[in-house]
Design an enzyme around this catalytic site. Structure first.
Site, PDB file in Angstrom:
ATOM      1  N   GLU A   3       0.866  -1.177   0.000  1.00  0.00           N
ATOM      2  CA  GLU A   3       0.000   0.000   0.000  1.00  0.00           C
ATOM      3  C   GLU A   3       0.900   1.224   0.000  1.00  0.00           C
ATOM      4  O   GLU A   3       1.714   1.403   0.911  1.00  0.00           O
ATOM      5  CB  GLU A   3      -0.921  -0.008   1.221  1.00  0.00           C
ATOM      6  CG  GLU A   3      -1.729   1.254   1.425  1.00  0.00           C
ATOM      7  CD  GLU A   3      -2.570   1.628   0.225  1.00  0.00           C
ATOM      8  OE1 GLU A   3      -2.319   2.708  -0.351  1.00  0.00           O
ATOM      9  OE2 GLU A   3      -3.458   0.850  -0.148  1.00  0.00           O
ATOM     10  N   ASP A  47      -4.912  -3.282  -7.504  1.00  0.00           N
ATOM     11  CA  ASP A  47      -6.126  -2.478  -7.353  1.00  0.00           C
ATOM     12  C   ASP A  47      -5.694  -1.045  -7.639  1.00  0.00           C
ATOM     13  O   ASP A  47      -5.322  -0.305  -6.737  1.00  0.00           O
ATOM     14  CB  ASP A  47      -6.687  -2.631  -5.942  1.00  0.00           C
ATOM     15  CG  ASP A  47      -7.970  -1.834  -5.744  1.00  0.00           C
ATOM     16  OD1 ASP A  47      -8.592  -1.458  -6.748  1.00  0.00           O
ATOM     17  OD2 ASP A  47      -8.332  -1.565  -4.588  1.00  0.00           O
ATOM     18  N   CYS A 100     -12.021   0.664  -9.748  1.00  0.00           N
ATOM     19  CA  CYS A 100     -13.415   0.880  -9.343  1.00  0.00           C
ATOM     20  C   CYS A 100     -13.988   2.023 -10.191  1.00  0.00           C
ATOM     21  O   CYS A 100     -14.603   2.952  -9.673  1.00  0.00           O
ATOM     22  CB  CYS A 100     -13.533   1.173  -7.854  1.00  0.00           C
ATOM     23  SG  CYS A 100     -12.552   2.569  -7.264  1.00  0.00           S
TER      24      CYS A 100
END
Length: 326
Positions: A3, A47, A100
């Site tokens: 991350e 992601d 997304c």
């Protein structure tokens, strides 16, 4: 797991700890920091940071943040991320690309760029008809599937990497080097590993770690190259109890469960710690304790009838504190 945002990485590391997952490492690095790990991974899931169009229904503020300029920034940044880590994927390895958002610049066009420029085959998936999905470059639309909006595509790497990673080179150079002798596993633990020959045993005091031998180089290299995030200690706060009443309270069984040092603090100190954590401050935690080998705990339980036939509820407790584990 990696991350890039430290605050989010801390939350991720905390959740991994709470779930009791011991074979996952969380790091806080930029994609370029993985330059020494060429051809190492069998599978990579990204992601990618995106314009967030799939969050419009859930988060109205995301609509205000959206713009064509932001979409332009996002698809370029996504390609930079993929290009920086692509060499770490083995030839034939799987690459899962997800966002997304809905727009083709960040989704289909980036997948096509990966396949054509970096060398990959876009794979078909076979979702159930009732999912309302397509077979390639799958979109999850809120009006057709449960949940918010997402995009995912799975690719198989077809291009061969010429450069070997530092880890791969060390494996090849082992022939003339004498390896450090692995620790001998105690007899009491010998039955815990069904494939003992596949693990290297490391000993640190009374703690033994069984590391898959195939990953030993990664285990040793990662702390030197990456910024690993982990819990150094767990701090629990007594709430709703007078400070004087909890002075000196200690629950040793929690330490073994979490695998990290544990400290309980009163509510006053707890509030100060929470504010310090929110402000990103750092602290040193020192625990002084004495191990008593004669200490013991008693456990007892009761069985209650369940709500359905053949169902029972077992309530278990013990004499060394509240049931944080059960």
């Amino acid at each position: 797991c990696n991350e890039t945002t430290k605050s989010r990485g801390g939350t991720l590391a905390e959740n991994i700890l709470k779930w009791g997952v011991h074979n996952v490492t969380v790091c806080n690095n930029q994609p370029k920091d993985f330059s020494k790990f060429a051809g190492l991974f069998d599978l990579i899931l990204i992601d990618a940071p995106c314009s967030g169009e799939g969050m419009f229904r859930k988060d109205p503020d995301s609509i205000k943040e959206w713009s064509l300029d932001n979409v332009e920034v996002c698809w370029r940044r996504q390609r930079d991320i993929v290009q920086n880590i692509w060499h770490t994927l083995k030839d034939g390895g799987l690459f899962v690309y997800s966002t997304c958002t809905y727009n083709p610049l960040e989704d289909e066009e980036n997948v096509a760029w990966i396949a054509q420029t970096l060398g990959a085959e876009v794979l078909s998936c076979h979702p159930l008809p009732e999912w309302g999905l397509t077979e390639r470059n799958t979109h999850f639309f809120p009006h057709r599937t449960k949940g918010e909006g997402f995009f995912v595509s799975v690719l198989r790497k077809t291009g061969k990497e010429q450069e070997a990673s530092d880890i791969s080179r060390r494996k090849k150079d082992r022939g003339n080097k004498k390896e450090k002798k692995a620790a001998k596993i105690p007899a009491a633990l010998s039955g815990w590993l069904t494939e003992r020959q596949d693990f290297t045993i490391l000993e640190a005091g009374d703690v033994f770690r069984a590391i898959p031998t195939a990953h030993m180089d990664l285990y040793q290299q990662a702390p030197q190259t990456l910024k690993l995030l982990h819990a150094a200690a767990a701090v629990f706060v007594w709430e709703g109890i007078p400070d004087a009443a909890v002075q000196g309270q200690y629950m040793p069984f929690i330490q073994d469960y979490l695998g990290v040092p544990v400290l309980w603090v009163n509510e006053t100190n707890g509030k100060a710690l929470i504010e310090a954590a929110k402000a990103g401050r750092q602290a040193t935690l020192t625990l002084t304790a004495e191990k008593n080998k004669y200490a013991y705990t008693e456990s007892f339980y009761t069985i209650l009838p369940g709500t359905e036939a053949g169902e029972s509820v077992i309530i278990n407790t013990h004499t060394d504190g509240p049931n944080a584990v059960e």
